[in-house]
Design a protein around this motif. Structure first.
Motif, PDB file in Angstrom:
ATOM      1  N   PHE A 193     104.834  92.591  65.701  1.00  0.00           N
ATOM      2  CA  PHE A 193     104.343  91.879  66.840  1.00  0.00           C
ATOM      3  C   PHE A 193     105.578  91.432  67.840  1.00  0.00           C
ATOM      4  CE2 PHE A 193     103.997  87.604  69.015  1.00  0.00           C
ATOM      5  CZ  PHE A 193     103.276  88.059  70.011  1.00  0.00           C
ATOM      6  N   LYS A 194     105.445  91.735  68.977  1.00  0.00           N
ATOM      7  CA  LYS A 194     106.593  91.667  69.905  1.00  0.00           C
ATOM      8  C   LYS A 194     105.971  90.821  71.021  1.00  0.00           C
ATOM      9  CE  LYS A 194     110.142  95.165  68.660  1.00  0.00           C
ATOM     10  NZ  LYS A 194     110.940  95.992  69.260  1.00  0.00           N
ATOM     11  N   GLN A 195     106.601  89.530  71.443  1.00  0.00           N
ATOM     12  CA  GLN A 195     106.068  88.866  72.412  1.00  0.00           C
ATOM     13  C   GLN A 195     106.437  89.245  73.892  1.00  0.00           C
ATOM     14  OE1 GLN A 195     107.007  84.789  71.905  1.00  0.00           O
ATOM     15  NE2 GLN A 195     105.178  83.988  73.015  1.00  0.00           N
ATOM     16  N   ILE A 196     105.338  89.121  74.673  1.00  0.00           N
ATOM     17  CA  ILE A 196     105.972  89.412  76.376  1.00  0.00           C
ATOM     18  C   ILE A 196     106.017  87.959  76.933  1.00  0.00           C
ATOM     19  CG2 ILE A 196     104.596  90.367  78.609  1.00  0.00           C
ATOM     20  CD1 ILE A 196     103.150  92.232  76.917  1.00  0.00           C
ATOM     21  N   PRO A 197     106.931  87.884  77.640  1.00  0.00           N
ATOM     22  CA  PRO A 197     107.628  89.114  78.299  1.00  0.00           C
ATOM     23  C   PRO A 197     109.233  88.983  77.520  1.00  0.00           C
ATOM     24  CG  PRO A 197     108.203  86.905  79.442  1.00  0.00           C
ATOM     25  CD  PRO A 197     107.108  86.555  78.455  1.00  0.00           C
ATOM     26  N   TYR A 198     109.252  88.055  76.319  1.00  0.00           N
ATOM     27  CA  TYR A 198     110.609  87.595  75.917  1.00  0.00           C
ATOM     28  C   TYR A 198     111.215  88.716  75.028  1.00  0.00           C
ATOM     29  CZ  TYR A 198     108.852  83.165  77.125  1.00  0.00           C
ATOM     30  OH  TYR A 198     108.244  82.386  77.951  1.00  0.00           O
ATOM     31  N   GLN A 199     110.431  89.856  74.609  1.00  0.00           N
ATOM     32  CA  GLN A 199     110.892  90.730  73.547  1.00  0.00           C
ATOM     33  C   GLN A 199     110.651  92.206  74.265  1.00  0.00           C
ATOM     34  OE1 GLN A 199     108.727  89.101  69.956  1.00  0.00           O
ATOM     35  NE2 GLN A 199     110.424  90.089  69.045  1.00  0.00           N
ATOM     36  N   VAL A 200     110.488  92.055  75.601  1.00  0.00           N
ATOM     37  CA  VAL A 200     110.306  93.176  76.539  1.00  0.00           C
ATOM     38  C   VAL A 200     111.842  93.547  77.192  1.00  0.00           C
ATOM     39  CG1 VAL A 200     109.605  94.414  78.501  1.00  0.00           C
ATOM     40  CG2 VAL A 200     108.026  93.085  77.093  1.00  0.00           C
ATOM     41  N   GLU A 201     112.459  94.794  76.699  1.00  0.00           N
ATOM     42  CA  GLU A 201     113.538  95.093  77.140  1.00  0.00           C
ATOM     43  C   GLU A 201     113.644  95.293  78.486  1.00  0.00           C
ATOM     44  OE1 GLU A 201     117.439  98.355  76.036  1.00  0.00           O
ATOM     45  OE2 GLU A 201     115.702  97.955  74.791  1.00  0.00           O
ATOM     46  N   VAL A 202     114.595  94.401  79.334  1.00  0.00           N
ATOM     47  CA  VAL A 202     114.495  94.645  80.662  1.00  0.00           C
ATOM     48  C   VAL A 202     115.860  95.410  81.210  1.00  0.00           C
ATOM     49  CG1 VAL A 202     112.619  92.955  81.017  1.00  0.00           C
ATOM     50  CG2 VAL A 202     114.976  92.101  80.900  1.00  0.00           C
ATOM     51  N   LYS A 203     116.900  95.402  80.420  1.00  0.00           N
ATOM     52  CA  LYS A 203     118.143  95.919  81.044  1.00  0.00           C
ATOM     53  C   LYS A 203     118.640  97.047  80.063  1.00  0.00           C
ATOM     54  CE  LYS A 203     119.730  91.527  82.689  1.00  0.00           C
ATOM     55  NZ  LYS A 203     120.936  90.577  82.621  1.00  0.00           N
ATOM     56  N   THR A 216     103.454 102.757  60.712  1.00  0.00           N
ATOM     57  CA  THR A 216     103.893 101.540  61.419  1.00  0.00           C
ATOM     58  C   THR A 216     103.190 101.307  62.721  1.00  0.00           C
ATOM     59  OG1 THR A 216     106.016 101.877  60.443  1.00  0.00           O
ATOM     60  CG2 THR A 216     106.020 100.257  62.256  1.00  0.00           C
ATOM     61  N   LYS A 217     102.894  99.934  63.270  1.00  0.00           N
ATOM     62  CA  LYS A 217     102.555  99.486  64.230  1.00  0.00           C
ATOM     63  C   LYS A 217     102.993  98.515  65.070  1.00  0.00           C
ATOM     64  CE  LYS A 217      98.738  99.475  61.723  1.00  0.00           C
ATOM     65  NZ  LYS A 217      99.040 100.480  60.603  1.00  0.00           N
ATOM     66  N   ILE A 218     103.344  98.865  66.452  1.00  0.00           N
ATOM     67  CA  ILE A 218     104.107  97.894  67.090  1.00  0.00           C
ATOM     68  C   ILE A 218     103.303  97.414  68.223  1.00  0.00           C
ATOM     69  CG2 ILE A 218     106.408  97.362  68.460  1.00  0.00           C
ATOM     70  CD1 ILE A 218     107.851  99.418  66.890  1.00  0.00           C
ATOM     71  N   VAL A 219     102.789  96.229  68.207  1.00  0.00           N
ATOM     72  CA  VAL A 219     102.025  95.356  69.235  1.00  0.00           C
ATOM     73  C   VAL A 219     102.852  94.297  70.031  1.00  0.00           C
ATOM     74  CG1 VAL A 219     100.104  94.374  69.599  1.00  0.00           C
ATOM     75  CG2 VAL A 219     100.305  95.799  67.580  1.00  0.00           C
ATOM     76  N   TYR A 220     102.903  94.673  71.520  1.00  0.00           N
ATOM     77  CA  TYR A 220     103.408  93.811  72.461  1.00  0.00           C
ATOM     78  C   TYR A 220     102.185  93.165  73.142  1.00  0.00           C
ATOM     79  CZ  TYR A 220     107.538  95.993  72.742  1.00  0.00           C
ATOM     80  OH  TYR A 220     109.238  96.587  72.612  1.00  0.00           O
ATOM     81  N   ALA A 221     102.246  91.684  73.013  1.00  0.00           N
ATOM     82  CA  ALA A 221     101.177  90.865  73.590  1.00  0.00           C
ATOM     83  C   ALA A 221     101.614  89.569  73.957  1.00  0.00           C
ATOM     84  CB  ALA A 221     100.033  90.507  72.779  1.00  0.00           C
ATOM     85  N   ASP A 222     100.964  88.578  74.722  1.00  0.00           N
ATOM     86  CA  ASP A 222     101.572  87.407  75.158  1.00  0.00           C
ATOM     87  C   ASP A 222     101.742  86.484  73.779  1.00  0.00           C
ATOM     88  OD1 ASP A 222     101.924  87.810  77.836  1.00  0.00           O
ATOM     89  OD2 ASP A 222      99.471  87.720  78.006  1.00  0.00           O
ATOM     90  N   GLU A 231      96.246  85.658  79.896  1.00  0.00           N
ATOM     91  CA  GLU A 231      97.035  85.885  78.539  1.00  0.00           C
ATOM     92  C   GLU A 231      96.243  86.867  77.828  1.00  0.00           C
ATOM     93  OE1 GLU A 231      98.984  82.281  75.892  1.00  0.00           O
ATOM     94  OE2 GLU A 231      96.765  82.649  75.599  1.00  0.00           O
ATOM     95  N   THR A 232      97.151  87.620  76.862  1.00  0.00           N
ATOM     96  CA  THR A 232      96.515  88.421  75.889  1.00  0.00           C
ATOM     97  C   THR A 232      96.784  87.959  74.638  1.00  0.00           C
ATOM     98  OG1 THR A 232      98.507  89.914  76.197  1.00  0.00           O
ATOM     99  CG2 THR A 232      96.771  90.464  77.349  1.00  0.00           C
ATOM    100  N   VAL A 233      96.005  88.166  73.634  1.00  0.00           N
ATOM    101  CA  VAL A 233      96.352  87.615  72.256  1.00  0.00           C
ATOM    102  C   VAL A 233      95.992  88.675  71.227  1.00  0.00           C
ATOM    103  CG1 VAL A 233      95.697  85.915  70.525  1.00  0.00           C
ATOM    104  CG2 VAL A 233      95.546  85.365  73.147  1.00  0.00           C
ATOM    105  N   LEU A 234      96.732  88.908  70.345  1.00  0.00           N
ATOM    106  CA  LEU A 234      96.654  89.708  69.058  1.00  0.00           C
ATOM    107  C   LEU A 234      95.833  88.833  68.081  1.00  0.00           C
ATOM    108  CD1 LEU A 234      97.231  92.173  67.204  1.00  0.00           C
ATOM    109  CD2 LEU A 234      99.405  91.406  66.543  1.00  0.00           C
ATOM    110  N   ASP A 235      94.748  89.183  67.963  1.00  0.00           N
ATOM    111  CA  ASP A 235      93.736  88.367  67.180  1.00  0.00           C
ATOM    112  C   ASP A 235      92.940  89.227  66.095  1.00  0.00           C
ATOM    113  OD1 ASP A 235      91.745  89.808  68.596  1.00  0.00           O
ATOM    114  OD2 ASP A 235      91.158  87.930  70.007  1.00  0.00           O
ATOM    115  N   ASN A 236      91.939  88.887  65.453  1.00  0.00           N
ATOM    116  CA  ASN A 236      91.347  89.648  64.323  1.00  0.00           C
ATOM    117  C   ASN A 236      90.457  90.827  64.874  1.00  0.00           C
ATOM    118  OD1 ASN A 236      92.083  88.239  61.919  1.00  0.00           O
ATOM    119  ND2 ASN A 236      90.807  86.696  62.582  1.00  0.00           N
TER     120      ASN A 236
END
Length: 548
Positions: free
Chosen positions: A538-548, A516-522, A499-504
């Motif tokens: 913040f965008k959560q993997i995998p739910y906010q990864v566009e797959v289509k 602007t900074k867009i960060v993908y992480a679990d 798991e990856t985490v956007l932390d301090n």
């Protein structure tokens, strides 16, 4: 603008958007000299899925696309079944169009198959790119309307007609009409696309006239210009038969000429209708018009009472007076290649009994629409002619083929090209290519990122879906920063086995970027207040990864 309607249209018109992205697996045993592949790739698999899967890597990168599509003649003797009965195509139609499949005519099926593929191919083209689609009259009319809709009618450039067989060639006895001609529809991606026109030594052959003045004439003013009028007998027009640099060319002042240049417009606005006052058969010497070595241009009026047309005599343009002057040749819209089509059966060391295109045809098109190092794409590769010619002409290429002859023809042919055993065009070999098989979708059936997805896979995919632009693996920045686009920075925290985490700690690393900074992480443990303060989304993997 006219548009086509057919059974299944609504099912396929947005289908390319709904398809999942798939991974591409490198087959090293079918690749060659990968270190020098330079972007040259062969992809085996459904060309619709392959095109969608290649978009993150090649969006807006191709200068030229050529496709020789199934003609849909109902003839099943081809290696590539051209009656849209290919099992993979029928499976796809069954899945996408559904129950309507039973009601489809073969024309409906063909349109269902072609529409999303053309939509995707458009996305591969650069703004200055071109697409050429070869077809015969079985679906030619449908293709024209469909391409007008997808590429817009303003981007249609021409239809090139190619003679593919001799008039006396024996065909099936049950054919009422002898098919000699095929069509190539030429479209540009945007008006930025300009063909590379060929030039030739400028010819003075048409400049054969000289005019001898035998009197002083009568001077008047027309349209603010000094004009001298010579009556019949006061001048002589001499045709010396052979052209020369100081000669004049005779041009009828009629049709589009009357609107197309300054001489035509002057005749239209000031000389038309003057025969009643000036008489028939007069010569006008108009000063201050034209861009040749003379500061005047001669015009003749009508010679008969029921005539309205006249002529003017133009000198060699000033920019064509030098000994090394060149002229631009228009691109022909007809080529007689019956002999080439008849003799190409064994080209490239792979035999294609029917439908194979000669290398000469592809080379001709690439000379007009590409230059060295441009990317050429063909998603109906057939026997691999497009890629073979592109390689020999030092272009980069993408070849996609769904049939087994991807192995027996395309790969085999390109192998002989890079090894130099195919020496046509004085080619000595060199370079390499990667061979890919279509693999699993980006996500599994549970919506999780597939285990075989690498950081580079996901990073390039995210960048494309966020920006609409591709980024090469070499241009990826140091982890976790993918790249920057229009003052927005894209970050990816991804490990397939943890798991990856956007932390301090991550926050301290990325907040220094001004924008602007867009960060993908679990997962994310930073408060929304802090994220907003540092302009982070913040965008959560995998739910906010566009797959289509």
């Amino acid at each position: 603008m006219p548009s086509l309607n057919w059974i299944g249209r609504q099912a396929v018109i947005n289908h390319y958007k709904e398809m999942p992205y798939h991974l591409l697996d490198t087959k090293k045993e079918l690749s060659y000299n990968i270190e020098e592949a330079e972007g040259n790739i062969i992809v085996h698999g459904d060309n619709l899925v392959a095109l969608k899967s290649l978009l993150p890597y090649y969006s807006k990168s191709a200068k030229f696309c050529y496709i020789d599509v199934p003609y849909n003649t109902g003839n099943e003797e081809w290696i590539y079944n051209d009656n849209v009965n290919d099992p993979q195509i029928r499976k796809w139609l069954g899945q996408v169009v559904g129950k309507e499949l039973d009601d489809l005519s073969r024309h409906d099926k063909w349109l269902c198959m072609m529409y999303p593929r053309l939509q995707l191919l458009k996305k591969f083209l650069r703004d200055d790119g071109f697409i050429c689609v070869q077809i015969d009259d079985s679906e030619g009319a449908h293709l024209r309307v469909m391409m007008d809709e997808i590429f817009h009618s303003s981007n249609y450039l021409a239809t090139i007609y190619v003679q593919v067989r001799y008039a006396d060639k024996t065909l099936k006895q049950d054919m009422n009409f002898h098919k000699q001609i095929e069509q190539i529809l030429v479209y540009r991606r945007t008006p930025k696309a300009k063909p590379y026109m060929k030039s030739e030594e400028y010819s003075y052959d048409k400049f054969t006239y000289t005019i001898k003045e035998k009197a002083e004439g009568r001077e008047i003013e027309l349209g603010g210009k000094r004009v001298v009028i010579f009556n019949p007998g006061e001048y002589e027009i001499i045709n010396k038969e052979e052209g020369f640099k100081e000669g004049l060319k005779e041009i009828w002042a009629s049709g589009t000429i009357l609107d197309g240049n300054s001489s035509g417009r002057f005749f239209r606005d000031y000389l038309t209708g003057r025969k009643e006052g000036d008489g028939l058969g007069v010569l006008y010497k108009v000063y201050g018009i034209g861009e040749d070595m003379y500061d005047y241009r001669y015009f003749t009026g009508p010679k008969r009472s029921n005539a309205t047309k006249g002529k003017y005599y133009q000198g060699v343009p000033l920019d064509k007076m030098s000994d090394d002057a060149e002229s631009i040749k228009s691109i022909p819209n007809f080529y007689d290649m019956a002999a080439d089509f008849g003799n190409c059966r064994h080209e490239g060391g792979v035999e294609f009994k029917s439908g194979k295109k000669p290398e000469k045809l592809l080379a001709t098109l690439m000379e007009y629409f590409t230059r060295e190092d441009d990317v050429v794409i063909d998603s109906f590769s057939g026997s691999g002619t497009t890629a073979a010619v592109a390689h020999k002409m030092k272009r980069k290429w993408i070849a996609i083929e769904m049939g087994d002859h991807c192995y027996t023809h395309v790969q085999k042919r390109l192998l002989s090209v890079v090894k130099g055993t195919d020496s046509q065009f004085n080619w000595n070999g060199g370079g390499g290519f990667r061979f890919y098989e279509l693999s699993v979708p980006l996500t599994d059936r549970y919506g999780q990122i597939n285990k075989s997805v690498s950081y580079e896979h996901l990073a390039r995919h995210i960048y494309f879906t966020e920006t609409g632009h591709s980024v090469s693996e070499d241009d990826l920045l140091e982890k976790p920063l993918i790249a920057e686009f229009r003052n927005t920075f894209y970050f990816l925290l991804f490990e397939n086995d943890q798991e990856t985490v956007l932390d301090n700690d991550i926050l301290a690393e990325i907040k220094k970027y001004n924008g602007t900074k867009i960060v993908y992480a679990d997962r994310n443990v930073i408060s929304s207040t802090h994220l907003k303060a540092h302009d982070i989304m913040f965008k959560q993997i995998p739910y906010q990864v566009e797959v289509k």
